[in-house]
Design an enzyme around this catalytic site. Structure first.
Site, PDB file in Angstrom:
ATOM      1  N   ASP A   1       0.854  -1.188   0.000  1.00 47.27           N
ATOM      2  CA  ASP A   1       0.000   0.000   0.000  1.00 47.27           C
ATOM      3  C   ASP A   1       0.894   1.244   0.000  1.00 47.27           C
ATOM      4  OD1 ASP A   1      -3.233   0.355   1.199  1.00 47.27           O
ATOM      5  OD2 ASP A   1      -1.946   2.111   0.921  1.00 47.27           O
ATOM      6  N   ASN A   2       0.477   2.277  -0.711  1.00 44.56           N
ATOM      7  CA  ASN A   2       1.270   3.519  -0.694  1.00 44.56           C
ATOM      8  C   ASN A   2       0.658   4.575   0.244  1.00 44.56           C
ATOM      9  OD1 ASN A   2      -0.962   4.303  -2.129  1.00 44.56           O
ATOM     10  ND2 ASN A   2       0.145   5.194  -3.855  1.00 44.56           N
TER      11      ASN A   2
ATOM     12  N   ARG B   1      -4.676   6.737   0.445  1.00 41.61           N
ATOM     13  CA  ARG B   1      -6.051   7.002   0.896  1.00 41.61           C
ATOM     14  C   ARG B   1      -6.058   8.035   2.019  1.00 41.61           C
ATOM     15  NH1 ARG B   1      -9.649   8.833   1.775  1.00 41.61           N
ATOM     16  NH2 ARG B   1     -11.805   8.216   2.071  1.00 41.61           N
TER      17      ARG B   1
ATOM     18  N   THR C   1     -16.357  -3.193 -10.332  1.00 45.69           N
ATOM     19  CA  THR C   1     -17.510  -2.496  -9.771  1.00 45.69           C
ATOM     20  C   THR C   1     -18.763  -2.792 -10.584  1.00 45.69           C
ATOM     21  OG1 THR C   1     -18.477  -0.319  -9.330  1.00 45.69           O
ATOM     22  CG2 THR C   1     -16.819  -0.397 -11.043  1.00 45.69           C
TER      23      THR C   1
ATOM     24  N   SER D   1     -18.831   7.056 -14.477  1.00 40.03           N
ATOM     25  CA  SER D   1     -17.886   8.151 -14.191  1.00 40.03           C
ATOM     26  C   SER D   1     -16.514   7.786 -14.738  1.00 40.03           C
ATOM     27  CB  SER D   1     -17.769   8.356 -12.673  1.00 40.03           C
ATOM     28  OG  SER D   1     -17.065   7.244 -12.110  1.00 40.03           O
TER      29      SER D   1
ATOM     30  N   TYR E   1     -13.965   7.349 -12.996  1.00 41.71           N
ATOM     31  CA  TYR E   1     -13.494   6.260 -12.123  1.00 41.71           C
ATOM     32  C   TYR E   1     -14.040   4.915 -12.614  1.00 41.71           C
ATOM     33  CZ  TYR E   1     -14.504   2.729  -8.728  1.00 41.71           C
ATOM     34  OH  TYR E   1     -14.688   1.496  -8.154  1.00 41.71           O
ATOM     35  N   HIS E   2     -15.369   4.830 -12.806  1.00 41.32           N
ATOM     36  CA  HIS E   2     -15.947   3.551 -13.213  1.00 41.32           C
ATOM     37  C   HIS E   2     -15.363   3.116 -14.564  1.00 41.32           C
ATOM     38  CE1 HIS E   2     -19.076   4.907 -10.248  1.00 41.32           C
ATOM     39  NE2 HIS E   2     -19.076   3.622  -9.937  1.00 41.32           N
TER      40      HIS E   2
ATOM     41  N   LYS F   1     -12.200   1.119 -14.295  1.00 43.01           N
ATOM     42  CA  LYS F   1     -12.399  -0.300 -13.967  1.00 43.01           C
ATOM     43  C   LYS F   1     -12.757  -1.097 -15.224  1.00 43.01           C
ATOM     44  CE  LYS F   1     -12.423  -0.196  -9.259  1.00 43.01           C
ATOM     45  NZ  LYS F   1     -11.779  -1.091  -8.302  1.00 43.01           N
TER      46      LYS F   1
ATOM     47  N   LEU G   1     -25.285   4.940   2.020  1.00 41.97           N
ATOM     48  CA  LEU G   1     -25.953   4.577   3.284  1.00 41.97           C
ATOM     49  C   LEU G   1     -25.142   5.063   4.487  1.00 41.97           C
ATOM     50  CD1 LEU G   1     -28.376   3.037   4.574  1.00 41.97           C
ATOM     51  CD2 LEU G   1     -26.870   1.077   4.723  1.00 41.97           C
TER      52      LEU G   1
ATOM     53  N   TYR H   1     -29.947  12.514  -3.973  1.00 42.75           N
ATOM     54  CA  TYR H   1     -29.676  13.256  -5.209  1.00 42.75           C
ATOM     55  C   TYR H   1     -30.843  13.035  -6.172  1.00 42.75           C
ATOM     56  CZ  TYR H   1     -24.788  13.370  -3.510  1.00 42.75           C
ATOM     57  OH  TYR H   1     -23.646  13.546  -2.763  1.00 42.75           O
TER      58      TYR H   1
HETATM   59  N1  UPG Z   1     -26.201   9.308  -3.756  1.00 45.87           N
HETATM   60  C1  UPG Z   1     -27.192  10.122  -3.219  1.00 45.87           C
HETATM   61  N2  UPG Z   1     -26.865  10.891  -2.152  1.00 45.87           N
HETATM   62  C2  UPG Z   1     -25.636  10.888  -1.564  1.00 45.87           C
HETATM   63  C3  UPG Z   1     -24.636  10.053  -2.103  1.00 45.87           C
HETATM   64  C4  UPG Z   1     -24.952   9.280  -3.208  1.00 45.87           C
HETATM   65  O1  UPG Z   1     -28.327  10.161  -3.715  1.00 45.87           O
HETATM   66  O2  UPG Z   1     -25.442  11.625  -0.596  1.00 45.87           O
HETATM   67  C5  UPG Z   1     -26.518   8.418  -4.894  1.00 45.87           C
HETATM   68  C6  UPG Z   1     -25.632   8.609  -6.110  1.00 45.87           C
HETATM   69  O3  UPG Z   1     -26.149   9.604  -6.963  1.00 45.87           O
HETATM   70  C7  UPG Z   1     -25.652   7.222  -6.719  1.00 45.87           C
HETATM   71  C8  UPG Z   1     -25.832   6.291  -5.533  1.00 45.87           C
HETATM   72  O4  UPG Z   1     -26.266   7.102  -4.463  1.00 45.87           O
HETATM   73  O5  UPG Z   1     -26.770   7.078  -7.556  1.00 45.87           O
HETATM   74  C9  UPG Z   1     -24.566   5.567  -5.100  1.00 45.87           C
HETATM   75  O6  UPG Z   1     -23.535   6.497  -4.857  1.00 45.87           O
HETATM   76  P1  UPG Z   1     -22.280   6.147  -3.896  1.00 45.87           P
HETATM   77  O7  UPG Z   1     -22.752   5.531  -2.636  1.00 45.87           O
HETATM   78  O8  UPG Z   1     -21.442   7.375  -3.812  1.00 45.87           O
HETATM   79  O9  UPG Z   1     -21.564   4.977  -4.698  1.00 45.87           O
HETATM   80  P2  UPG Z   1     -20.791   4.934  -6.096  1.00 45.87           P
HETATM   81  O10 UPG Z   1     -20.461   6.288  -6.616  1.00 45.87           O
HETATM   82  O11 UPG Z   1     -21.556   4.017  -6.976  1.00 45.87           O
HETATM   83  O12 UPG Z   1     -19.401   4.274  -5.710  1.00 45.87           O
HETATM   84  C10 UPG Z   1     -19.244   3.328  -4.652  1.00 45.87           C
HETATM   85  C11 UPG Z   1     -17.747   3.182  -4.385  1.00 45.87           C
HETATM   86  C12 UPG Z   1     -17.072   2.658  -5.631  1.00 45.87           C
HETATM   87  C13 UPG Z   1     -17.714   1.361  -6.049  1.00 45.87           C
HETATM   88  C14 UPG Z   1     -19.204   1.531  -6.205  1.00 45.87           C
HETATM   89  C15 UPG Z   1     -19.865   0.190  -6.431  1.00 45.87           C
HETATM   90  O13 UPG Z   1     -17.202   4.440  -4.003  1.00 45.87           O
HETATM   91  O14 UPG Z   1     -15.716   2.452  -5.401  1.00 45.87           O
HETATM   92  O15 UPG Z   1     -17.160   0.935  -7.277  1.00 45.87           O
HETATM   93  O16 UPG Z   1     -19.772   2.084  -5.012  1.00 45.87           O
HETATM   94  O17 UPG Z   1     -21.102   0.343  -7.046  1.00 45.87           O
END
Ligand code: UPG
Length: 382
Positions: free
Chosen positions: A31-32, A35, A144, A179, A181-182, A185, A239, A255
């Site tokens: 690990d570097n 995080r 993911t 995104s 990020y996605h 992957k 969550l 959102y």
């Molecule tokens: N969302 C909300 N309100 C918030 C945060 C998120 O409505 O306050 C929504 C967001 O728009 C999305 C969903 O919740 O539709 C999930 O978002 P989030 O919990 O941020 O997860 P991801 O962006 O999907 O990413 C997480 C991990 C990532 C992993 C992925 C797996 O950060 O590394 O690949 O989950 O699905």
């Protein structure tokens, strides 16, 4: 088994390292520590106070019979990868060592480039290292569910049978990631699939859903083993964020409409899924894909669950619908298969009110560590 865990200091990597060590496997964490640097950059911190990696591993040595060693280094540096693989000679390599936040990758050009270079180059170096040093080792790669997006048909586990002009083939499932990020992957998945085909490597791509919770049986054993818990708008998953918001009287930040539906799993199932993948390796030359989640929920359903439990505990919790900073469908079909890990023996911990209660209580205990300025989303996809 000898299991190298790249990214073993992170949210999923640390509890996985403990879980596998507790089952008698010999662990090398590579690990570097980046995080922890993202927290400094974003002026935020884990809701739970966490020990340094050095303290974590020292206390493992002092208080348990578990075998965990560390190597501090960056997978973008091929010498680090080769040194780790040569000295440790792993049977399996679990690869968590990636920038994993979608919002972080969408901040600006620099963060998008960083995310994709870091993730794609690190994985490529691992693939070349495995080919050169330990071609029989099993690569277990964290992918993911976000690779698939939200198609209007069922999501299969990695592959789809397609009929076209009277012919048929089994092809990689179409990717429509959410995104930059996605996308990184998706690029990784293609590179790993090619390496399996061309060089006969063995790999499992674990397309993980959104993780919630943070404690496992092992992280509870010692305050120095405690896992990080992110609540900020960049790294916090939805969550966990809602639980942190509820205890300080902040509205739950849904959102848009909140109809966005995703696969979810508790972190205790994450560590078990990795163990199951390690115990049942892919065949030589096989690129195997598992969908790693246990239940699907819409964001609004989760907000209502947290709202109800929080109100029953006496918190004055409300749901707010914010303008969605992301570009994503907010009302859509979603049905993703996830049977392969169940077939290997996964016994899911489904989301319960008890679990939400524990999360709220834990967040309440550390509420003074919550920086309200880190809650509202400021990074937009547009
Ligand atoms: N969302 C909300 N309100 C918030 C945060 C998120 O409505 O306050 C929504 C967001 O728009 C999305 C969903 O919740 O539709 C999930 O978002 P989030 O919990 O941020 O997860 P991801 O962006 O999907 O990413 C997480 C991990 C990532 C992993 C992925 C797996 O950060 O590394 O690949 O989950 O699905």
């Amino acid at each position: 088994m000898k299991i190298m865990i790249a990214g073993g200091d992170g949210f999923c990597g640390w509890p996985t390292s403990l879980h596998l060590a507790a089952r008698g496997h010999e662990i090398l964490i590579v690990d570097n520590l980046v995080r922890r640097t993202y927290d400094e950059e974003l002026n935020t911190q884990s809701l739970t106070p966490i020990a340094s990696l050095e303290e974590r591993v020292r206390s493992v040595r002092e208080t348990t019979p578990w075998a965990i060693d560390t190597l501090i280094g960056d997978l973008q540096d091929y010498d680090v990868v080769e040194q780790a693989l040569r000295s440790f000679q792993p049977d399996a390599i679990v690869h968590f060592a990636e920038q994993r936040s979608a919002p972080y990758s969408m901040m600006d050009r620099e963060h998008a480039v960083y995310t994709q270079v870091n993730n794609v180059v690190g994985t490529l170096n691992l693939l070349y290292g495995i080919k050169a040093v330990c071609p029989d080792a099993h690569l277990i790669k964290l992918g993911t569910m976000g690779e698939y997006g939200t198609p209007n048909i069922d999501i299969e586990e990695g592959y789809l049978r397609v009929e076209h002009n009277g012919r048929s083939d089994v092809l990689p499932y179409p990717k429509q990631p959410f995104s930059m990020y996605h996308l990184s992957k998706v690029h990784d998945s293609h590179n790993i699939m090619f390496a399996c085909k061309a060089w006969g490597l063995r790999a499992t791509d674990l397309n993980q859903g959104v993780v919630y919770g943070y404690q496992t049986d092992e992280t509870r054993q010692n305050p120095l083993f405690v896992n990080r818990l992110d609540y900020d708008h960049v790294f916090g998953t939805v969550l966990n964020r809602f639980c942190a918001q509820a205890v300080i009287g902040h509205d739950l930040t849904v959102y848009g409409e909140g109809g966005q539906t995703r696969g979810f799993l508790e972190i205790r199932d994450t560590v078990r899924c990795i163990e199951l993948a390690a115990l049942h390796p892919a065949d030589q030359g096989e690129f195997r894909v598992f969908n790693q989640f246990t239940e699907q929920f819409s964001v609004l359903e989760l907000a209502k669950r947290v709202e109800a439990v929080a109100q029953s505990l006496g918190f004055n919790t409300k749901i707010a619908h914010l303008e969605n900073p992301r570009v994503e469908k907010q009302s859509h079909y979603y049905h993703a298969k996830h049977t392969k890990l169940l077939d290997l023996g996964l016994e899911p911990h489904l989301l319960s009110d008890t679990m939400i209660t524990e999360m709220l209580q834990e967040a309440y205990r550390h509420q003074d560590r919550i920086r309200a300025s880190a809650l509202l989303p400021t990074i937009t996809w547009r």
